[in-house]
Scaffold this motif. Structure first.
Motif, PDB file in Angstrom:
ATOM      1  N   LEU A 180     -45.384 -16.781  28.372  1.00 16.21           N
ATOM      2  CA  LEU A 180     -44.415 -17.505  29.187  1.00 16.21           C
ATOM      3  C   LEU A 180     -43.111 -16.721  29.119  1.00 16.21           C
ATOM      4  O   LEU A 180     -42.779 -16.164  28.065  1.00 16.21           O
ATOM      5  CB  LEU A 180     -44.172 -18.910  28.644  1.00 16.21           C
ATOM      6  N   ALA A 181     -42.375 -16.668  30.210  1.00 19.02           N
ATOM      7  CA  ALA A 181     -41.107 -15.936  30.195  1.00 19.02           C
ATOM      8  C   ALA A 181     -40.064 -16.680  31.004  1.00 19.02           C
ATOM      9  O   ALA A 181     -40.336 -17.149  32.110  1.00 19.02           O
ATOM     10  CB  ALA A 181     -41.294 -14.524  30.745  1.00 19.02           C
ATOM     11  N   GLY A 182     -38.876 -16.794  30.431  1.00 18.05           N
ATOM     12  CA  GLY A 182     -37.790 -17.470  31.120  1.00 18.05           C
ATOM     13  C   GLY A 182     -36.462 -16.811  30.844  1.00 18.05           C
ATOM     14  O   GLY A 182     -36.300 -16.050  29.892  1.00 18.05           O
ATOM     15  N   GLY A 183     -35.510 -17.124  31.699  1.00 28.97           N
ATOM     16  CA  GLY A 183     -34.167 -16.570  31.574  1.00 28.97           C
ATOM     17  C   GLY A 183     -33.615 -16.259  32.945  1.00 28.97           C
ATOM     18  O   GLY A 183     -33.942 -15.236  33.535  1.00 28.97           O
ATOM     19  N   GLY A 184     -32.811 -17.167  33.502  1.00 25.02           N
ATOM     20  CA  GLY A 184     -32.190 -16.924  34.795  1.00 25.02           C
ATOM     21  C   GLY A 184     -33.089 -17.152  35.991  1.00 25.02           C
ATOM     22  O   GLY A 184     -32.780 -16.693  37.092  1.00 25.02           O
ATOM     23  N   ILE A 185     -34.192 -17.872  35.821  1.00 25.25           N
ATOM     24  CA  ILE A 185     -35.133 -18.088  36.928  1.00 25.25           C
ATOM     25  C   ILE A 185     -34.871 -19.449  37.569  1.00 25.25           C
ATOM     26  O   ILE A 185     -34.808 -20.464  36.879  1.00 25.25           O
ATOM     27  CB  ILE A 185     -36.590 -18.027  36.435  1.00 25.25           C
ATOM     28  N   GLY A 205     -35.436 -23.924  32.963  1.00 23.97           N
ATOM     29  CA  GLY A 205     -34.760 -25.042  32.333  1.00 23.97           C
ATOM     30  C   GLY A 205     -33.628 -25.564  33.188  1.00 23.97           C
ATOM     31  O   GLY A 205     -33.621 -26.711  33.616  1.00 23.97           O
ATOM     32  N   THR A 206     -32.658 -24.693  33.477  1.00 23.47           N
ATOM     33  CA  THR A 206     -31.447 -25.108  34.180  1.00 23.47           C
ATOM     34  C   THR A 206     -31.741 -25.787  35.513  1.00 23.47           C
ATOM     35  O   THR A 206     -31.119 -26.796  35.859  1.00 23.47           O
ATOM     36  CB  THR A 206     -30.535 -23.888  34.396  1.00 23.47           C
ATOM     37  N   ARG A 207     -32.697 -25.257  36.269  1.00 26.01           N
ATOM     38  CA  ARG A 207     -33.023 -25.857  37.561  1.00 26.01           C
ATOM     39  C   ARG A 207     -33.438 -27.324  37.396  1.00 26.01           C
ATOM     40  O   ARG A 207     -33.122 -28.168  38.255  1.00 26.01           O
ATOM     41  CB  ARG A 207     -34.136 -25.054  38.227  1.00 26.01           C
ATOM     42  N   GLY A 286     -28.107 -21.895  32.085  1.00 24.62           N
ATOM     43  CA  GLY A 286     -28.381 -20.473  32.171  1.00 24.62           C
ATOM     44  C   GLY A 286     -27.694 -19.856  33.376  1.00 24.62           C
ATOM     45  O   GLY A 286     -27.056 -20.543  34.181  1.00 24.62           O
ATOM     46  N   GLN A 287     -27.842 -18.553  33.500  1.00 24.11           N
ATOM     47  CA  GLN A 287     -27.206 -17.847  34.614  1.00 24.11           C
ATOM     48  C   GLN A 287     -27.756 -18.274  35.970  1.00 24.11           C
ATOM     49  O   GLN A 287     -27.106 -18.079  36.998  1.00 24.11           O
ATOM     50  CB  GLN A 287     -27.367 -16.340  34.418  1.00 24.11           C
ATOM     51  N   SER A 288     -28.921 -18.907  35.966  1.00 27.94           N
ATOM     52  CA  SER A 288     -29.488 -19.383  37.231  1.00 27.94           C
ATOM     53  C   SER A 288     -28.666 -20.507  37.843  1.00 27.94           C
ATOM     54  O   SER A 288     -28.904 -20.898  38.992  1.00 27.94           O
ATOM     55  CB  SER A 288     -30.926 -19.858  37.026  1.00 27.94           C
TER      56      SER A 288
END
Length: 323
Positions: A180-185, A205-207, A286-288
């Motif tokens: 699993l990969a996340g960060g700014g998506i 997460g942020t979304r 996050g940056q998203s």
């Protein structure tokens, strides 16, 4: 014990809603499962064992009802500290409840997951461990985990520093389990991007903070919709551990304490106003956040992501964008 066959087969999208403090309520978890994406629930923060049991029972009952009616229901994933398997108190009782319910996925974080892996495997579950460095990934692989959740640069909460462009392919080269990969998506194209790098599932997460069903307070949701990427500050000044915070939220939490904005970036601890607590009152994203401008339902978000993902993965999509 045998694993559930083709656990991820019925997903609408290769996507996981990240488990998040003060955000991952039962309402959000159920909405994500019903929308066809893996739903992370932050079980590690629930100290009341009766409340923990109530939520586990609700997840099981909702899945059984959906299956009996032929409706979609993606698997939930319970997030617990890796040390829970060695905790004779609340940690052990939480694991007992997960075992009884045969929770299909446990996401462990913070610490050595070796004991947790053995316990989760006993009931046929999958253990996915949260990591943000290659060294931590190597240790988790040696511990016998089934999957790794790579927290990359740009992620909200306790963020990572490694770009997914390098981190995901590196881990894929040494691990054939679930990644699993996340960060700014926050878009379907972002999901397609991490899959192209070698991940099996994307993490957002942020979304999902900025949705109707999220447990975040209304101000947190709206702030994510209002701010831009420049308003996301990576700092260890709030808790002592680096995380991504929303700048206006820090400004409100610091108030008249006199801590200048420059201190946040230098890692100098700031003094929060009386009664203000990190995570609950100082809000993370996050940056998203720079890609988000609304607060819809989970169903609307997933519908949108599905369309974007389909568009991004068309064989000739890249040609169509070039002049």
């Amino acid at each position: 014990m045998d694993r559930p066959p083709r656990l991820f087969e019925g997903l609408r999208l290769p996507l996981v809603c990240a488990p998040m403090s003060y955000v991952s309520t039962l309402s959000l978890t159920l909405a994500c499962c019903r929308a066809g994406i893996v739903a992370g629930w932050q079980g590690g923060l629930v100290r009341d064992i009766d409340e923990f049991a109530r939520i586990i029972d609700a997840l099981v009952e909702a899945e059984e009802a959906a299956r009996s009616e032929g409706r979609l229901f993606a698997p939930p994933a319970v997030n617990l500290p890796a040390g829970s398997a060695m905790d004779a108190g609340v940690g052990a009782r939480r694991l007992d409840l997960c075992a009884k319910a045969k929770i299909p996925i446990v996401i462990s974080s913070v610490g050595d997951p070796t004991e947790m892996a053995g316990r989760v495997h006993d009931w046929g579950g999958y253990l996915i461990h949260d990591v943000s460095t290659v060294r931590h990934a190597e240790r988790a692989i040696a511990a016998g985990v089934d999957g790794l959740m790579l927290t990359c640069a740009g992620a909200g909460g306790l963020t990572g520093r490694l770009t997914p462009l390098a981190f995901v392919p590196k881990v894929r080269s040494m691990f054939d389990g679930v990644i699993l990969a996340g960060g700014g998506i926050a878009t379907g194209a972002g999901i397609a991007g991490v899959l192209a790098l070698g991940a099996d599932l994307a993490v957002m997460g942020t979304r999902f903070i900025a949705t109707h069903e999220s447990g975040a307070v209304a101000g947190h949701k709206q702030m994510i919709a209002d701010v831009g990427m420049a308003d996301i500050v990576a700092s260890d000044a709030i808790t002592g551990v680096e995380a991504n915070w929303i700048r206006p939220s820090i400004e409100s939490a610091v108030g008249g304490s006199g801590a200048p904005p420059a201190a946040w970036d230098r890692g100098q601890r700031v003094t929060l106003r009386d009664g203000v607590r990190a995570w609950r009152d100082v809000w993370s994203a996050g940056q998203s956040a720079g890609l988000i401008d609304d607060v819809p339902t989970v169903a609307v978000v997933v519908d949108r992501l599905a369309w974007e993902f389909e568009t991004a993965t068309r064989p000739e999509a890249w040609r169509a964008r070039l002049p």
